[in-house]
Scaffold this motif. Structure first.
Motif, PDB file in Angstrom:
ATOM      1  N   SER A 158      17.996  14.647   5.676  1.00 41.94           N
ATOM      2  CA  SER A 158      17.597  14.733   7.122  1.00 41.94           C
ATOM      3  C   SER A 158      16.067  14.976   7.189  1.00 41.94           C
ATOM      4  CB  SER A 158      18.540  15.883   7.597  1.00 41.94           C
ATOM      5  OG  SER A 158      18.025  16.116   8.893  1.00 41.94           O
ATOM      6  N   ARG A 159      15.600  16.283   6.352  1.00 40.24           N
ATOM      7  CA  ARG A 159      14.224  16.362   6.306  1.00 40.24           C
ATOM      8  C   ARG A 159      13.399  15.171   5.796  1.00 40.24           C
ATOM      9  NH1 ARG A 159      13.465  22.662   4.018  1.00 40.24           N
ATOM     10  NH2 ARG A 159      14.902  23.477   5.713  1.00 40.24           N
ATOM     11  N   ILE A 160      13.891  14.490   5.089  1.00 37.68           N
ATOM     12  CA  ILE A 160      13.007  13.281   4.593  1.00 37.68           C
ATOM     13  C   ILE A 160      13.099  12.244   5.761  1.00 37.68           C
ATOM     14  CG2 ILE A 160      13.058  11.122   3.081  1.00 37.68           C
ATOM     15  CD1 ILE A 160      14.291  13.021   0.811  1.00 37.68           C
ATOM     16  N   GLN A 161      14.308  12.079   6.462  1.00 39.43           N
ATOM     17  CA  GLN A 161      14.181  11.045   7.385  1.00 39.43           C
ATOM     18  C   GLN A 161      13.348  11.616   8.581  1.00 39.43           C
ATOM     19  OE1 GLN A 161      15.222   8.159   6.180  1.00 39.43           O
ATOM     20  NE2 GLN A 161      15.652   7.912   8.361  1.00 39.43           N
ATOM     21  N   ARG A 162      13.256  12.849   9.042  1.00 41.93           N
ATOM     22  CA  ARG A 162      12.613  13.652  10.164  1.00 41.93           C
ATOM     23  C   ARG A 162      10.926  13.313   9.661  1.00 41.93           C
ATOM     24  NH1 ARG A 162      16.285  18.622  10.957  1.00 41.93           N
ATOM     25  NH2 ARG A 162      17.930  17.550  12.534  1.00 41.93           N
ATOM     26  N   GLY A 163      10.726  13.712   8.348  1.00 44.82           N
ATOM     27  CA  GLY A 163       9.475  13.607   7.832  1.00 44.82           C
ATOM     28  C   GLY A 163       8.821  12.113   8.188  1.00 44.82           C
ATOM     29  N   ARG A 164       9.704  11.314   7.655  1.00 44.35           N
ATOM     30  CA  ARG A 164       9.391   9.733   7.875  1.00 44.35           C
ATOM     31  C   ARG A 164       9.031   9.297   9.256  1.00 44.35           C
ATOM     32  NH1 ARG A 164      14.047   7.140   4.205  1.00 44.35           N
ATOM     33  NH2 ARG A 164      12.948   7.578   2.009  1.00 44.35           N
ATOM     34  N   VAL A 165       9.856   9.902  10.196  1.00 48.16           N
ATOM     35  CA  VAL A 165       9.463   9.833  11.751  1.00 48.16           C
ATOM     36  C   VAL A 165       8.104  10.205  12.069  1.00 48.16           C
ATOM     37  CG1 VAL A 165      10.453  10.315  14.083  1.00 48.16           C
ATOM     38  CG2 VAL A 165      12.038   9.423  12.472  1.00 48.16           C
ATOM     39  N   LYS A 166       8.010  11.673  11.791  1.00 46.46           N
ATOM     40  CA  LYS A 166       6.871  12.383  12.078  1.00 46.46           C
ATOM     41  C   LYS A 166       5.692  11.547  11.359  1.00 46.46           C
ATOM     42  CE  LYS A 166       8.842  16.883  13.152  1.00 46.46           C
ATOM     43  NZ  LYS A 166       8.382  16.807  14.479  1.00 46.46           N
ATOM     44  N   PHE A 167       5.860  11.171  10.232  1.00 51.61           N
ATOM     45  CA  PHE A 167       4.683  10.662   9.560  1.00 51.61           C
ATOM     46  C   PHE A 167       4.362   9.249  10.207  1.00 51.61           C
ATOM     47  CE2 PHE A 167       3.347   7.643   6.072  1.00 51.61           C
ATOM     48  CZ  PHE A 167       2.108   8.460   5.561  1.00 51.61           C
ATOM     49  N   ARG A 168       5.084   8.540  10.481  1.00 51.57           N
ATOM     50  CA  ARG A 168       5.073   7.326  11.288  1.00 51.57           C
ATOM     51  C   ARG A 168       4.253   7.469  12.663  1.00 51.57           C
ATOM     52  NH1 ARG A 168       7.425   3.384  14.961  1.00 51.57           N
ATOM     53  NH2 ARG A 168       6.916   1.503  14.199  1.00 51.57           N
ATOM     54  N   GLN A 169       4.736   8.523  13.320  1.00 49.88           N
ATOM     55  CA  GLN A 169       3.989   8.951  14.641  1.00 49.88           C
ATOM     56  C   GLN A 169       2.540   9.391  14.452  1.00 49.88           C
ATOM     57  OE1 GLN A 169       6.548  12.010  15.951  1.00 49.88           O
ATOM     58  NE2 GLN A 169       7.796  10.803  16.950  1.00 49.88           N
ATOM     59  N   GLN A 170       2.419   9.833  13.132  1.00 51.48           N
ATOM     60  CA  GLN A 170       0.883  10.528  12.845  1.00 51.48           C
ATOM     61  C   GLN A 170       0.302   9.255  12.262  1.00 51.48           C
ATOM     62  OE1 GLN A 170       1.543  13.555   9.959  1.00 51.48           O
ATOM     63  NE2 GLN A 170      -0.449  14.464  10.405  1.00 51.48           N
ATOM     64  N   MET A 171       0.565   8.094  11.921  1.00 46.40           N
ATOM     65  CA  MET A 171       0.018   6.881  11.389  1.00 46.40           C
ATOM     66  C   MET A 171      -0.351   6.282  12.437  1.00 46.40           C
ATOM     67  SD  MET A 171       1.879   5.724   7.890  1.00 46.40           S
ATOM     68  CE  MET A 171       0.866   4.042   8.117  1.00 46.40           C
ATOM     69  N   MET A 172       0.501   6.173  13.423  1.00 43.26           N
ATOM     70  CA  MET A 172       0.228   5.201  14.720  1.00 43.26           C
ATOM     71  C   MET A 172      -0.715   6.035  15.679  1.00 43.26           C
ATOM     72  SD  MET A 172       2.104   2.752  13.743  1.00 43.26           S
ATOM     73  CE  MET A 172       1.775   1.627  15.157  1.00 43.26           C
ATOM     74  N   ALA A 173      -0.655   7.060  15.528  1.00 40.97           N
ATOM     75  CA  ALA A 173      -1.771   7.997  16.242  1.00 40.97           C
ATOM     76  C   ALA A 173      -3.228   7.867  15.638  1.00 40.97           C
ATOM     77  CB  ALA A 173      -1.459   9.525  16.263  1.00 40.97           C
ATOM     78  N   CYS A 174      -3.232   7.709  14.391  1.00 41.24           N
ATOM     79  CA  CYS A 174      -4.893   7.878  13.748  1.00 41.24           C
ATOM     80  C   CYS A 174      -5.338   6.412  13.499  1.00 41.24           C
ATOM     81  CB  CYS A 174      -4.605   8.508  12.517  1.00 41.24           C
ATOM     82  SG  CYS A 174      -4.106   7.668  10.907  1.00 41.24           S
ATOM     83  N   CYS A 175      -4.461   5.438  13.183  1.00 37.07           N
ATOM     84  CA  CYS A 175      -4.915   3.999  12.816  1.00 37.07           C
ATOM     85  C   CYS A 175      -4.396   2.888  13.872  1.00 37.07           C
ATOM     86  CB  CYS A 175      -4.643   3.759  11.324  1.00 37.07           C
ATOM     87  SG  CYS A 175      -5.510   4.900  10.253  1.00 37.07           S
ATOM     88  N   ASP A 176      -5.221   1.911  13.882  1.00 39.76           N
ATOM     89  CA  ASP A 176      -4.720   0.583  14.326  1.00 39.76           C
ATOM     90  C   ASP A 176      -4.419  -0.192  13.241  1.00 39.76           C
ATOM     91  OD1 ASP A 176      -4.908   1.373  17.286  1.00 39.76           O
ATOM     92  OD2 ASP A 176      -7.101   0.854  16.974  1.00 39.76           O
ATOM     93  N   PHE A 177      -3.214  -0.854  13.374  1.00 41.66           N
ATOM     94  CA  PHE A 177      -2.599  -1.714  12.129  1.00 41.66           C
ATOM     95  C   PHE A 177      -2.740  -3.116  12.428  1.00 41.66           C
ATOM     96  CE2 PHE A 177      -1.275   2.318  11.464  1.00 41.66           C
ATOM     97  CZ  PHE A 177      -1.369   2.879  10.160  1.00 41.66           C
ATOM     98  N   GLU A 178      -3.000  -4.076  11.389  1.00 38.49           N
ATOM     99  CA  GLU A 178      -2.973  -5.559  11.624  1.00 38.49           C
ATOM    100  C   GLU A 178      -1.760  -5.776  10.889  1.00 38.49           C
ATOM    101  OE1 GLU A 178      -6.697  -7.709  10.927  1.00 38.49           O
ATOM    102  OE2 GLU A 178      -7.582  -6.148  11.605  1.00 38.49           O
ATOM    103  N   VAL A 179      -0.929  -6.455  11.398  1.00 40.34           N
ATOM    104  CA  VAL A 179       0.325  -6.765  10.327  1.00 40.34           C
ATOM    105  C   VAL A 179       0.510  -8.327  10.372  1.00 40.34           C
ATOM    106  CG1 VAL A 179       2.810  -6.428  10.319  1.00 40.34           C
ATOM    107  CG2 VAL A 179       1.511  -4.606  11.143  1.00 40.34           C
TER     108      VAL A 179
END
Length: 182
Positions: free
Chosen positions: A139-160
């Motif tokens: 559960s903590r790993i999953q929640r950490g991934r969600v929070k980490f993804r939110q943080q990444m999207m807030a800090c960077c613009d990505f080209e995929v």
């Protein structure tokens, strides 16, 4: 079939020789047309359409002749390596940002996420190390991934692209400094 073939052979020869630039190949193509026609005679719907059917076979055989003759340039050996490297630099730079971004998460999510994603520790082992139940660690790993993804999207613009992330741009100066190589 032979008598019908003799009636159309001269006209077919003219048809083929007008479309083939290699005189020695004309007879080979005619022979191939005859073989294809006699082998597939059962496909002919009516005797009246024999002439057009023979011309269609001749046309297809000519196309096959040119396809076989078509010269292709060999590709350079390093072409595949260049294609595989698409985005590699961007992913390596981005990997340098992951540690500082994970560090910005609350400790209860940062530690299990770092162990799982950066160090490759199994979830069972993480649970044991942190004194959690297996479901608690998951559960903590999953929640950490969600929070980490939110943080990444807030800090960077990505080209995929097809191969995943091919480029990124930090949104502000603080993150730009953290992402630079040491």
């Amino acid at each position: 079939m032979i008598s019908e073939w003799q009636n159309h052979k001269t006209q077919l020869r003219g048809y083929v020789s007008q479309r083939i630039d290699d005189d020695s190949a004309v007879d080979d193509i005619l022979q191939e047309v005859y073989i294809k026609a006699s082998g597939n005679l059962h496909q002919l719907k009516s005797r009246g359409s024999l002439k057009s059917w023979l011309y269609r076979i001749a046309h297809n055989t000519i196309m096959d002749f040119y396809r076989e003759r078509q010269q292709f340039e060999s590709l350079p050996d390093d072409l595949m390596a260049e294609e595989l490297d698409t985005g590699k630099e961007a992913r390596e730079e981005l990997a340098q940002c992951l540690g500082p971004l994970i560090d910005e998460l609350p400790e209860k999510y940062a530690k299990p996420l770092r162990l799982a994603e950066l160090e490759g520790v199994s979830q069972q082992r993480i649970a044991e190390q942190l004194g959690l139940s297996l479901s608690g660690a998951k559960s903590r790993i999953q929640r950490g991934r969600v929070k980490f993804r939110q943080q990444m999207m807030a800090c960077c613009d990505f080209e995929v692209g097809q191969g995943g992330i091919t480029g990124y741009t930090p949104k502000d100066a603080n993150h730009r400094k953290k992402c630079k190589s040491p």
